[in-house]
Design a protein around this motif. Structure first.
Motif, PDB file in Angstrom:
ATOM      1  N   VAL A 187      -0.567   7.063   5.814  1.00 58.22           N
ATOM      2  CA  VAL A 187       0.763   6.639   5.128  1.00 58.22           C
ATOM      3  C   VAL A 187       2.330   5.401   6.572  1.00 58.22           C
ATOM      4  CG1 VAL A 187       2.763   6.775   4.051  1.00 58.22           C
ATOM      5  CG2 VAL A 187       0.720   7.649   3.000  1.00 58.22           C
ATOM      6  N   ASP A 218      -3.059  -0.700  -7.732  1.00 56.83           N
ATOM      7  CA  ASP A 218      -1.730   0.929  -7.245  1.00 56.83           C
ATOM      8  C   ASP A 218      -0.622   0.663  -7.246  1.00 56.83           C
ATOM      9  OD1 ASP A 218      -2.665  -0.753  -5.245  1.00 56.83           O
ATOM     10  OD2 ASP A 218      -3.209   1.069  -4.185  1.00 56.83           O
ATOM     11  N   GLY A 221       0.918  -1.459  -0.191  1.00 59.57           N
ATOM     12  CA  GLY A 221       0.251   0.439   0.079  1.00 59.57           C
ATOM     13  C   GLY A 221       0.580   1.202  -0.193  1.00 59.57           C
ATOM     14  N   PRO A 222       0.380   2.685   0.804  1.00 58.80           N
ATOM     15  CA  PRO A 222       1.090   2.980  -0.269  1.00 58.80           C
ATOM     16  C   PRO A 222       1.948   3.460   1.550  1.00 58.80           C
ATOM     17  CG  PRO A 222      -0.919   3.916  -0.161  1.00 58.80           C
ATOM     18  CD  PRO A 222      -1.592   2.565   0.449  1.00 58.80           C
ATOM     19  N   ASN A 249       1.635   3.262  -6.062  1.00 60.33           N
ATOM     20  CA  ASN A 249       3.026   2.776  -4.520  1.00 60.33           C
ATOM     21  C   ASN A 249       4.412   3.701  -4.442  1.00 60.33           C
ATOM     22  OD1 ASN A 249      -0.380   3.677  -3.454  1.00 60.33           O
ATOM     23  ND2 ASN A 249      -0.107   1.076  -3.951  1.00 60.33           N
TER      24      ASN A 249
END
Length: 418
Positions: free
Chosen positions: A233, A275, A197-198, A279
């Motif tokens: 984040v 994504d 993920g981010p 990312n």
């Protein structure tokens, strides 16, 4: 049974509670520390076997004790971190009582202080410091599948690759825990999928200095709030194998199959968001931004630190990055285990005081809650970016100790005679 009266009660004997106790002891403020398990229990039993601290020994410690048997730039093994805190309690003769479970804290009715119910009896405390940290219960998101064909554990329940059933492993979450666990399992010869993920990914070292040093001289440890869009984040950093920069391209080249964020499960298939490239790109931006800030600091201060142009060179992206999976049939991929490296939730149900906001977070400023006499210590971003780190909790504890001393001085003021 009559409740015992104590001035200040600290709940929890991890890094925050021990720091708090040291400062109160130095000020001569009577107090007790209640810990339901052992000192620094989370370091002992809530981490995987090979974990080391993410910061070097010179940095991740209290000011008045160094780590023995470690060089300044080495990373301390988890059990040695726990022993450090036990030794710290002994060094300062801190009043820690283990095996005491605090079951309920409530405000006394029309009287000062708090009523505290514990496994060893009841107490009345003028001041209470909640030093239980933010990691109360492992969080597995609601999207987790209900199928019994795949074993699911949280990262808090992972200890080593040998505990896992044969087969491939899906690790969900690419912060420090998820990345290190995925790396360890893949190096043990297992096929690993890592859902990314981010994230921010700072350099482990740059121009001869650890990133902890750079955050210090750049003033970033003292930042009082998240940068815009960064509140959720995660940070990907590691002290494993002497410390290394987390590079997702390298992990892919190593053999870990990267995917985007895990979106949902359906009929034995996991679906990923598309994504991954974004990312990784955003993570690269955070990495390069710190290099830029470091270079500017060197030039501005005329520091003699060696240039490191190779730090800006990225290896080619593997196929799993350029053509990321959209879905994965768990059975066909022989995935036997899912490890959720997805963080923790807090649980303050035992704290019967009206101080929480709609999200269940305590309303406080620098650890001082809106209820006089009730304090929190060890929360992320409590006063600054460094608050949840070992040294950060120590400095925040100093401020709270001052506030308790100030309140004591007011309450000691003699009553005005009529």
């Amino acid at each position: 049974m009559t409740a015992e009266h104590i001035d200040t009660l600290i709940i929890g004997a991890g890094q925050a509670g021990i720091a708090m106790s040291e400062h109160l002891t130095a000020k001569g403020i009577s107090h007790r520390v209640f810990e339901k398990n052992r000192i620094a229990e989370a370091w002992r039993s809530g981490r995987w076997d090979s974990l080391v601290a993410n910061g070097p020994a010179w940095h991740d410690r209290f000011p008045h004790r160094e780590f023995t048997h470690y060089q300044a730039d080495e990373f301390v093994a988890k059990d040695d971190v726990a022993n450090y805190f036990s030794d710290y309690v002994a060094q300062f003769d801190l009043p820690v009582q283990c095996g005491v479970d605090v079951q309920r804290v409530s405000k006394r009715c029309q009287q000062p202080g708090f009523y505290v119910e514990t496994s060893v009896g009841d107490f009345i405390a003028n001041h209470v410091v909640v030093a239980t940290g933010p990691f109360h219960h492992p969080l597995i998101p609601a999207i987790a599948p209900t199928s019994e064909t795949v074993t699911q554990i949280h990262s808090a329940q992972y200890f080593n690759p040998q505990q896992l059933a044969p087969g491939a492993v899906l690790v969900v979450g690419a912060g420090s825990s998820g990345v290190q666990i995925a790396d360890e399992i893949q190096r043990a010869g297992r096929k690993v999928y890592l859902s990314v993920g981010p994230h921010d990914r700072p350099p482990r070292r740059y121009r001869g200095r650890d990133f902890c040093w750079w955050l210090g001289v750049l003033g970033l440890w003292d930042a009082t709030e998240h940068a815009p869009g960064k509140s959720h984040v995660t940070i990907a950093v590691s002290g494993a194998r002497g410390g290394e920069t987390i590079d997702f391209r390298r992990l892919a080249q190593q053999g870990i199959i990267l995917t985007g964020m895990t979106d949902h499960f359906s009929e034995g298939t996991v679906y990923f968001k598309q994504d991954l490239v974004e990312n990784i790109r955003a993570g690269d931006e955070s990495y390069l931004a710190l290099l830029d800030a470091a270079d500017a600091w060197v030039e501005r201060n005329g520091a003699s630190l060696p240039e490191e142009p190779e730090a800006r060179a990225f290896i080619p992206a593997s196929d799993c990055i350029t053509h990321p999976l959209a879905q994965l049939d768990l059975k066909a991929a022989e995935v036997s285990t899912i490890i959720w490296a997805t963080g923790y939730t807090t649980d303050y149900r035992w704290l019967d005081v009206d101080i929480f906001d709609e999200a269940g977070k305590p309303r406080q400023q620098r650890g001082v809650s809106i209820e006089r006499g009730l304090y929190f210590l060890g929360l992320p971003w409590q006063s600054r970016r460094g608050s949840s780190f070992i040294w950060g909790a120590w400095h925040d504890a100093s401020y709270i100790a001052d506030q308790i001393a100030i309140q004591q001085s007011y309450l000691a003021y003699p009553a005005v005679s009529s």
